[in-house]
Design a protein around this motif. Sequence first.
Motif, mmCIF file in Angstrom:
data_model
loop_
_atom_site.group_PDB
_atom_site.id
_atom_site.type_symbol
_atom_site.label_atom_id
_atom_site.label_comp_id
_atom_site.label_asym_id
_atom_site.label_seq_id
_atom_site.Cartn_x
_atom_site.Cartn_y
_atom_site.Cartn_z
ATOM 1 N N ARG A 1 -141.059 7.083 -47.401
ATOM 2 C CA ARG A 1 -142.504 7.340 -48.236
ATOM 3 C C ARG A 1 -143.631 7.258 -47.121
ATOM 4 O O ARG A 1 -144.213 8.325 -47.229
ATOM 5 C CB ARG A 1 -142.464 6.081 -49.156
ATOM 6 C CG ARG A 1 -143.722 6.448 -49.930
ATOM 7 C CD ARG A 1 -143.818 5.431 -51.100
ATOM 8 N NE ARG A 1 -145.044 5.452 -51.831
ATOM 9 C CZ ARG A 1 -146.122 4.726 -51.753
ATOM 10 N NH1 ARG A 1 -145.942 3.921 -50.703
ATOM 11 N NH2 ARG A 1 -147.052 4.801 -52.571
ATOM 12 N N LYS B 1 -143.226 10.498 -45.050
ATOM 13 C CA LYS B 1 -143.528 11.789 -45.792
ATOM 14 C C LYS B 1 -145.234 11.820 -45.951
ATOM 15 O O LYS B 1 -145.842 12.838 -45.915
ATOM 16 C CB LYS B 1 -142.827 11.857 -47.197
ATOM 17 C CG LYS B 1 -141.310 12.176 -46.940
ATOM 18 C CD LYS B 1 -140.763 11.977 -48.172
ATOM 19 C CE LYS B 1 -139.348 12.208 -48.081
ATOM 20 N NZ LYS B 1 -138.434 12.097 -49.205
ATOM 21 N N SER B 2 -145.783 10.576 -46.165
ATOM 22 C CA SER B 2 -147.170 10.649 -46.210
ATOM 23 C C SER B 2 -147.973 11.312 -45.037
ATOM 24 O O SER B 2 -149.115 11.882 -44.978
ATOM 25 C CB SER B 2 -147.688 9.263 -46.792
ATOM 26 O OG SER B 2 -147.706 8.168 -45.676
ATOM 27 N N ARG C 1 -146.504 13.270 -42.795
ATOM 28 C CA ARG C 1 -146.361 14.669 -42.718
ATOM 29 C C ARG C 1 -147.402 15.582 -43.801
ATOM 30 O O ARG C 1 -147.972 16.423 -43.494
ATOM 31 C CB ARG C 1 -144.875 15.136 -43.149
ATOM 32 C CG ARG C 1 -144.010 15.071 -42.050
ATOM 33 C CD ARG C 1 -142.335 14.942 -42.636
ATOM 34 N NE ARG C 1 -142.082 16.320 -42.846
ATOM 35 C CZ ARG C 1 -141.398 16.475 -43.983
ATOM 36 N NH1 ARG C 1 -140.808 15.236 -44.599
ATOM 37 N NH2 ARG C 1 -140.961 17.297 -44.489
ATOM 38 N N ALA C 2 -147.538 14.949 -44.914
ATOM 39 C CA ALA C 2 -148.184 15.349 -46.160
ATOM 40 C C ALA C 2 -149.924 15.659 -45.575
ATOM 41 O O ALA C 2 -150.527 16.673 -45.471
ATOM 42 C CB ALA C 2 -148.297 14.627 -47.193
ATOM 43 N N GLY D 1 -153.487 10.944 -53.850
ATOM 44 C CA GLY D 1 -153.572 9.618 -53.639
ATOM 45 C C GLY D 1 -153.146 8.966 -52.389
ATOM 46 O O GLY D 1 -153.245 7.847 -52.067
ATOM 47 N N ILE D 2 -152.959 9.516 -51.320
ATOM 48 C CA ILE D 2 -152.785 9.182 -50.032
ATOM 49 C C ILE D 2 -154.182 8.667 -49.270
ATOM 50 O O ILE D 2 -154.879 9.602 -49.601
ATOM 51 C CB ILE D 2 -152.077 10.212 -49.179
ATOM 52 C CG1 ILE D 2 -150.517 10.257 -49.648
ATOM 53 C CG2 ILE D 2 -152.129 9.889 -47.596
ATOM 54 C CD1 ILE D 2 -150.021 11.620 -49.194
ATOM 55 N N VAL E 1 -153.453 6.049 -43.187
ATOM 56 C CA VAL E 1 -152.145 6.924 -42.660
ATOM 57 C C VAL E 1 -152.576 7.322 -41.299
ATOM 58 O O VAL E 1 -151.735 7.211 -40.318
ATOM 59 C CB VAL E 1 -152.134 8.075 -43.678
ATOM 60 C CG1 VAL E 1 -151.200 9.044 -42.810
ATOM 61 C CG2 VAL E 1 -151.332 7.825 -44.839
#
Lengths: 322, 246
Positions: free
Chosen positions: A187, A190-191, A193-194, A206-207, A212
């Motif tokens: 998770r 992926k955040s 990469r997002a 909501g990241i 991050v």
Amino acid sequence: MDQFLQALINGILLGGFYAAMVLGFSIIWGVMGVINLSHGEFIMMGAFMAWLFSEPPDYLMEQLKFEALNPIFTYLISIGYQGMDPFLSLIIIMPVMFCFGYLLQKFLINRVVEKPHLVSLLVTFGLSITFANISKLFFSASPRSVDVAYTGAIRMGDVTMSNIKAIVFVGALIMLSALYLFLHRTRLGKSIRAAAQNKNAARMVGIEIDTVYAITFGLCVALTGAAGMMISPTQAVFPYMGPPFTLRAFTITALGGLGSIPGALVGGLVLGITETMIATFVPRIGTNLAIVASFSILVFILITRPQGLLSGLRPMEMEEGT
Amino acid sequence: MSTQTNGNNKPLLEAKDIYAGYTDFDILQGVSLEVYPGEIVCVIGPNGAGKSTVFKTIYGFLKIRKGTVIFDGQEITNKRPQQILRAGISNVPQLRSIFPQMTVKENLEMGMYIEKDKKRIAERIEYVLGLFPRLAERRAQMAGTMSGGEQRMLEIGRALMLEPKLILMDEPSAGLAPLITRMIFENVERLNKEIGLTVLMIEQNARQGLEASHRGYVLELGQNSYQGTGQELINNAEVRRAFLGG
Ligand SMILES: Nc1ncnc2c1ncn2[C@@H]1O[C@H](COP(=O)(O)OP(=O)(O)OP(=O)(O)O)[C@@H](O)[C@H]1O
Ligand SMILES: [Mg+2]
């Protein structure tokens, strides 16, 4: 032919290290658009930490004239500590470097990520000089060497493979695969990469971008520190060892694409093999010419294929995201 | 489209007298709007009127300087996007918001980033893919390689992942061919009927937007100028002249 084969093997081994070495630089650029000019200094820190942890404390006490540290050294001598294997010291180097990178991003780099590239470029350039000079104050400019117990080489017919370089190569492949799995399967990964692919959309789902970024920077600094440890047994460790690595990181990133892990491997191998071939087959000036080759490749790629040879976390672009 | 009678209902979303801007200057100068449960409400207005800005303030991307936003009885003025999502509002912004180098499935998964229950996420992915068969066929495709309409659908699908009570859609039909536009509107109306989704949307395509909606607002220069049911606005002479091409 044997000389060629030998150079090829050395080039591949070196290339594997380069691939691991470039990850931190490439991911930071790919995820937050920051070109980290202090990349090489993180390698230098990792290498110095490997030296610190591998030397016996009485030797360190004599070399580092820091009274404040003497009680620690005295204590270590009293318990009979004789230094640890540099590869083992990764379990300390990586967490320490992670925390360092995390705090650096949280309190410094996060303030400049939204600004034009030039600002973060100047900030990291300033950091690079600061880190090198602080290291010189602390460690002096004398080159240090890091020793491991298992020198020697594996012989296969007429070619040989140094034990340490083979271990480093395997370590590099482990780092690359672990990072790939982390970015694609977890998770948190992926955040990251997002955030790299679409910052506003990442915020929207909501990241927390600042967090991050801090984790990404910490992770990248930890990987870079590990690379510094890995190179330490094969080259001199000194405060100004960083810049050639930063330059190579540029070249490999240009070859492989921003934040691309397969790209880092391909770019690392291309550069490693090129440098080794030049050093082997160009008489006398070969070793010095190798680093020139790196810069020439960089210029050539920036002119002909600015998006890199492989696509990465996002296309190579210099303009600001909004 | 029939008018909803919401006499004794409380609004689901209530924005009151909002002031906000990007610089010292207020782009929004006292915008108010209400959305009742189960409604589709459309905001129209000229370019630069501040329509997208209204959505950005509701969503916590831009600071509200004066005014309040109440959602489902709870004040959400200047909350962070994460808290807005938890309250039950999803967002499909005007600019493309997919993650181009993630698959369709991963994009949907990101729509539920704030939740950790993997089983629940997997269930919701299947549910959303069931709503959009075109996405279901492409679940392993990189989102960036899909057509504009498919990407829009993915954005809407992603916004539905958390089972929102209200979805904000900023020009869902922008840049799409008429056929795809119709399909998007049909999807919106279907979701509204089938799962009772409340929709607040901005439409450049004013007539089509109003026809698909229960009520509408006209926004000009950062202020509300007209409001009424979709038909009322379509029939209003001044609104017609200004936004519906006579
Ligand atoms: N990020 C920004 N920074 C500064 N000004 C902005 C920004 N975004 C929008 N504006 C300004 O705010 C005003 C309202 O913009 P907004 O995007 O809300 O208009 P809109 O009604 O959505 O228009 P359109 O129909 O073209 O999408 C415009 O004058 C625009 O220039
Ligand atoms: Mg807009």
